[in-house]
Design a protein around this motif. Structure first.
Motif: not given
Length: 239
Positions: A51-52, A106-107, A100-102, A64-65
């Protein structure tokens, strides 16, 4: 112009490989990912890498949360809470702090316009990562939950793992289904495209075949903590 929307990959890299190949064959101009990238699948790290590496716009889903902060009581049935946190802990162990930070940063929604067509995209609803709006929900309820927060021509979301397209009061509503864990009984990876041509809109749901037995074998290979359940979901495309 052709736009692709996908969501709910859930760590199923084999399914994502097939979808990305299909997207390339369909000569898509832009890609949008509506969350639930890594959790509950056997290859969370490879999915995040794929994805990245894309030139894609990505938003956050509830899964993701969960990777970021764990699964809280009340968000899943009580009898599933302990196991789902074991799955979450296993997923986190496959990732690094940058991953994890990515996910954390995320919005939660997208608002944009292409060729005069306004889009609003989110994971579950504009105000929640967790609320459920099913395919056969009444028009008035879909309007209340999905269409009042922002005026758009096309509304897109994921979360329920059941793809559909509806038209309400001249607006288009699409659920993308799921790349990695469909719940509609069809053992194929699902995503959507929207073709734009002079203000006209052509929405399409795509169902892409992939070797889901490879995904099942991968769950066993990596000793995933809830393999029996996940094997049944992947093989039957239902909970």
């Amino acid at each position: 112009m052709k736009l692709a929307f996908l969501s709910d990959i859930h760590g199923n890299a084999h399914a994502l490989d097939a979808v990305l190949e299909d997207i390339t064959e369909n000569q898509v101009d832009k890609i949008f990912v509506l969350g639930d990238l890594a959790y509950r699948g056997p290859e969370p790290n490879r999915v995040l890498q794929l994805i990245q590496q894309l030139d894609a716009t990505v938003i956050k889903g509830n899964a993701d949360e969960w990777v970021v902060r764990g699964v809280n009581q009340g968000e899943v049935p009580d009898q599933a809470l302990e196991m789902m946190n074991k799955e979450r802990d296993w997923t986190v162990a496959q990732l690094n702090q940058a991953d994890i930070e990515y996910l954390s940063n995320l919005p939660t929604e997208l608002k944009f316009e292409e060729q005069g067509v306004a889009f609003h995209a989110f994971h579950a609803t504009p105000t929640s990562l967790f609320d459920v709006v099913l395919p056969h929900t009444e028009d008035t309820e879909i309007e209340a939950q999905l269409m009042t927060a922002h005026q758009a021509d096309v509304y897109l979301y994921g979360h329920i793992h059941k793809a559909y397209t509806r038209f309400i009061n001249g607006k288009t509503i699409m659920n993308l289904g799921s790349v990695g864990l469909p719940f509609d009984g069809v053992t194929k990876a699902s995503y959507a495209t929207v073709d734009l041509d002079g203000g006209s809109i052509r929405p399409t749901i795509h169902k892409v075949s992939y070797d889901y037995e490879k995904t099942i074998n991968k769950y066993h290979e990596v000793n995933y903590p809830n393999t029996t359940l996940m094997e049944n979901i992947v093989r039957n495309a239902s909970l």
